[in-house]
Scaffold this motif. Structure first.
Motif, PDB file in Angstrom:
ATOM      1  N   GLY A  10      -0.092   1.740  -1.664  1.00 11.19           N
ATOM      2  CA  GLY A  10       0.376   3.071  -2.000  1.00 11.19           C
ATOM      3  C   GLY A  10       0.429   3.303  -3.478  1.00 11.19           C
ATOM      4  O   GLY A  10      -0.139   2.545  -4.271  1.00 11.19           O
ATOM      5  N   LEU A  11       1.141   4.363  -3.837  1.00 10.73           N
ATOM      6  CA  LEU A  11       1.301   4.760  -5.226  1.00 10.73           C
ATOM      7  C   LEU A  11       2.702   4.378  -5.706  1.00 10.73           C
ATOM      8  O   LEU A  11       3.698   4.662  -5.013  1.00 10.73           O
ATOM      9  CB  LEU A  11       1.099   6.278  -5.365  1.00 10.73           C
ATOM     10  N   VAL A  12       2.767   3.740  -6.861  1.00 15.88           N
ATOM     11  CA  VAL A  12       4.054   3.311  -7.406  1.00 15.88           C
ATOM     12  C   VAL A  12       4.024   3.484  -8.912  1.00 15.88           C
ATOM     13  O   VAL A  12       2.958   3.395  -9.543  1.00 15.88           O
ATOM     14  CB  VAL A  12       4.352   1.854  -7.003  1.00 15.88           C
ATOM     15  N   GLN A  13       5.179   3.733  -9.496  1.00 21.37           N
ATOM     16  CA  GLN A  13       5.262   3.873 -10.950  1.00 21.37           C
ATOM     17  C   GLN A  13       5.247   2.506 -11.622  1.00 21.37           C
ATOM     18  O   GLN A  13       5.640   1.502 -11.013  1.00 21.37           O
ATOM     19  CB  GLN A  13       6.534   4.619 -11.322  1.00 21.37           C
ATOM     20  N   PRO A  14       4.821   2.455 -12.871  1.00 21.71           N
ATOM     21  CA  PRO A  14       4.885   1.183 -13.600  1.00 21.71           C
ATOM     22  C   PRO A  14       6.302   0.603 -13.579  1.00 21.71           C
ATOM     23  O   PRO A  14       7.283   1.340 -13.730  1.00 21.71           O
ATOM     24  CB  PRO A  14       4.465   1.572 -15.012  1.00 21.71           C
ATOM     25  N   GLY A  15       6.371  -0.700 -13.360  1.00 21.34           N
ATOM     26  CA  GLY A  15       7.657  -1.372 -13.238  1.00 21.34           C
ATOM     27  C   GLY A  15       8.189  -1.425 -11.830  1.00 21.34           C
ATOM     28  O   GLY A  15       9.177  -2.128 -11.566  1.00 21.34           O
ATOM     29  N   GLY A  16       7.550  -0.709 -10.923  1.00 19.75           N
ATOM     30  CA  GLY A  16       7.993  -0.674  -9.544  1.00 19.75           C
ATOM     31  C   GLY A  16       7.496  -1.854  -8.726  1.00 19.75           C
ATOM     32  O   GLY A  16       6.855  -2.777  -9.253  1.00 19.75           O
ATOM     33  N   SER A  17       7.798  -1.806  -7.426  1.00 21.60           N
ATOM     34  CA  SER A  17       7.456  -2.893  -6.519  1.00 21.60           C
ATOM     35  C   SER A  17       6.765  -2.359  -5.271  1.00 21.60           C
ATOM     36  O   SER A  17       7.012  -1.222  -4.856  1.00 21.60           O
ATOM     37  CB  SER A  17       8.712  -3.657  -6.097  1.00 21.60           C
ATOM     38  N   LEU A  18       5.924  -3.204  -4.705  1.00 22.98           N
ATOM     39  CA  LEU A  18       5.306  -2.959  -3.411  1.00 22.98           C
ATOM     40  C   LEU A  18       5.213  -4.283  -2.673  1.00 22.98           C
ATOM     41  O   LEU A  18       5.127  -5.340  -3.297  1.00 22.98           O
ATOM     42  CB  LEU A  18       3.898  -2.373  -3.557  1.00 22.98           C
ATOM     43  N   ARG A  19       5.191  -4.188  -1.354  1.00 21.48           N
ATOM     44  CA  ARG A  19       5.019  -5.375  -0.528  1.00 21.48           C
ATOM     45  C   ARG A  19       3.854  -5.139   0.412  1.00 21.48           C
ATOM     46  O   ARG A  19       3.867  -4.202   1.200  1.00 21.48           O
ATOM     47  CB  ARG A  19       6.284  -5.678   0.279  1.00 21.48           C
TER      48      ARG A  19
END
Length: 121
Positions: A10-19
């Motif tokens: 997906g789409l995430v902002q810099p510094g964010g997390s995804l799994r």
């Protein structure tokens, strides 16, 4: 035949997390190693992380300390926890698995269809 199904991009902002998660199904006796690769536009596919059946892991230098690969052998699943994401992590992420189909055979490498990860503000 073996199918690998990925999820979690997906789409995430810099510094964010995804799994990310990937599950293998089909004709499986055992799985040797499972891993994640990624491919950005105009770039070659590169290794992100890999985990063996004994739990040994290997990471690309660019993701060490930020990404964690884990595996559930009983469920034929591999996960990739991605923290502190950067714009340069933007790519299509592919799961793979080295599958042994029966006791007498060598392994065959299978790939998932890929899942898009976009890091942008």
């Amino acid at each position: 035949q073996v199918q690998l199904v990925e999820s979690g991009g997906g789409l995430v902002q810099p510094g964010g997390s995804l799994r990310l998660a990937c599950t293998a199904s089909g004709s499986i006796f055992r799985i040797r190693a499972m891993g994640w690769y990624r491919q950005a536009p105009d770039n070659q596919r590169e290794l992100v992380a890999v985990i063996t059946s004994s739990g040994n892991t290997n990471y690309a230098d660019s993701v060490k300390g930020r990404f964690t690969i884990s595996r559930d052998i009983a469920k034929n699943t591999v996960n990739l926890q991605m923290n502190s994401l950067k714009p340069e992590d933007t790519a299509v992420y592919y799961c793979n698995a080295d599958v042994v189909p029966d006791y007498y055979s060598s392994y065959v490498r299978y790939w998932g269809q890929g899942t898009q990860v976009t890091v942008s503000s």
